[in-house]
Design an enzyme around this catalytic site. Structure first.
Site, PDB file in Angstrom:
ATOM      1  N   HIS A 107       0.847  -1.197   0.000  1.00 20.26           N
ATOM      2  CA  HIS A 107       0.000   0.000   0.000  1.00 20.26           C
ATOM      3  C   HIS A 107       0.881   1.245   0.000  1.00 20.26           C
ATOM      4  CE1 HIS A 107      -3.108   2.886   1.088  1.00 20.26           C
ATOM      5  NE2 HIS A 107      -4.022   1.940   0.938  1.00 20.26           N
ATOM      6  N   GLY A 196       4.396  22.209  10.717  1.00 22.43           N
ATOM      7  CA  GLY A 196       5.667  21.505  10.775  1.00 22.43           C
ATOM      8  C   GLY A 196       6.669  22.016   9.763  1.00 22.43           C
ATOM      9  N   PRO A 197       7.842  21.394   9.734  1.00 25.21           N
ATOM     10  CA  PRO A 197       8.935  21.869   8.887  1.00 25.21           C
ATOM     11  C   PRO A 197       8.778  21.455   7.431  1.00 25.21           C
ATOM     12  CG  PRO A 197       9.606  19.890  10.045  1.00 25.21           C
ATOM     13  CD  PRO A 197       8.224  20.217  10.549  1.00 25.21           C
ATOM     14  N   VAL A 200      12.057  16.965   5.813  1.00 22.56           N
ATOM     15  CA  VAL A 200      11.477  15.699   6.262  1.00 22.56           C
ATOM     16  C   VAL A 200      12.499  14.899   7.073  1.00 22.56           C
ATOM     17  CG1 VAL A 200      10.388  13.553   5.537  1.00 22.56           C
ATOM     18  CG2 VAL A 200      10.058  15.623   4.190  1.00 22.56           C
ATOM     19  N   GLY A 205       8.665  10.686   7.971  1.00 25.73           N
ATOM     20  CA  GLY A 205       7.954  11.063   6.760  1.00 25.73           C
ATOM     21  C   GLY A 205       6.982  12.203   6.973  1.00 25.73           C
TER      22      GLY A 205
END
Length: 318
Positions: A107, A196-197, A200, A205
């Site tokens: 997936h 968030g930044p 990564v 992730g």
């Protein structure tokens, strides 16, 4: 900001017709210790209930359905739900236990905590779900330094999940066999996340967090290992491929077959029967046999009933 409602008087104000459901998807479906740790985090808050869960070893993916109430201020704005604390605790457990660089599965995924979606139940509103989605997104982005993309009712313009995923390369397999393995995206994202930044952390992730009306998840097995045929069928069934409106699909490899994984965005408008029928027609054109599809979650009515039963059992236990 977390609100602490602990007094008996405050608990009496809880309206059990104002409920929210969280579907919490993680990129792990095989490691029992990891799954147990995440479930322990979910069960640490007695005001939140796990009403359903779904693990898939081939997908290497799991989903938890959690339900709790939402409180409002005197103007009707949502201000507190136990789900916020619970979901953040589950995310922390997942980030501590899952390393996306070593993950593989059938997936697609972009994050250890891949997708979190909030749905209104009973008398709660989509605005309530959107408020909680944005609150959780801020917590996860800031506390764990994970880029978070908002979608649907939580997004400023209502941008849909599949559009964001497509821009980030979610649907492109990066490995033979397991289809998705490790982390192959740039360390600096091509798009700025909502929280968030922009950089990564490869082990964690990206997380997608949204709010929308109830989505039905329905999978249809094909008696074939030809993933190319499965993807052709999936595309023709989907709204994007000119198929059924409000239907999104994926053609996915299973152990000894393939599946059409379907998201029915408006199940009262286009239900599983129509999807099943079209898949059977298209599969016949490919010379393939199809099995009866199956739901991977409960209906909203069943979710509410399950929640009320479990809450009553908790209250009556010593």
């Amino acid at each position: 900001m977390a609100f602490n409602y602990t007094t008996e008087e405050q608990k009496k104000t809880v309206d059990q017709s104002m409920l929210l459901c969280c579907k919490f998807f993680i990129s792990e479906g095989r490691n029992i210790a990891t799954l147990d740790a995440i479930e322990r985090a979910a069960r640490s808050n007695l005001e939140t209930v796990i009403v359903n869960k779904f693990h898939d070893r081939t997908y290497n993916r799991a989903r938890y359905n959690l339900v709790s109430y939402v409180l409002h201020d005197c103007t009707g704005n949502a201000i507190y739900s136990p789900l916020q604390q619970t979901v953040v605790a589950m995310a922390e457990a997942a980030f501590n236990a899952i390393n996306l660089e070593f993950h593989d599965g059938a997936h697609p995924r972009l994050g250890a905590v891949d997708d979190i979606v909030f749905h209104p139940l009973a008398c709660a509103s989509l605005d309530d779900a959107a408020w909680l989605a944005k609150s959780v997104a801020a917590d996860i982005g800031n506390q764990f330094n994970v880029p978070v993309f908002l979608y649907a009712a939580a997004h400023p313009t209502g941008k849909q999940l599949d559009a964001i995923r497509r821009e980030l390369g979610y649907y492109r397999p990066n490995s033979i066999g397991n289809q998705w393995a490790g982390w192959t995206m740039p360390d600096i994202l091509p798009q700025t996340p909502d929280e968030g930044p922009i950089v990564v952390t490869r082990s964690r992730g990206i997380s997608m967090i949204g709010a929308q009306s109830w989505v039905t998840l329905y999978n249809i097995p094909l008696l074939s290992t030809d993933v190319s045929a499965a993807r052709r069928i999936a595309r023709k069934v989907s709204a994007r491929g000119g198929g059924l409106p409000t239907v999104q699909t994926l053609g996915i490899v299973c152990e000894d077959s393939t599946e059409i994984a379907c998201m029915l965005l408006e199940p009262n408008r286009v239900g599983a029967d129509r999807v099943q029928n079209l898949v059977e027609i298209l599969a016949a054109q490919e010379g393939l046999d199809v099995e009866k599809g199956y739901y991977t979650d409960l209906s909203p009515e069943m979710i509410v009933e399950q929640y009320m039963n479990l809450i009553s059992a908790k209250k009556s236990s010593p």
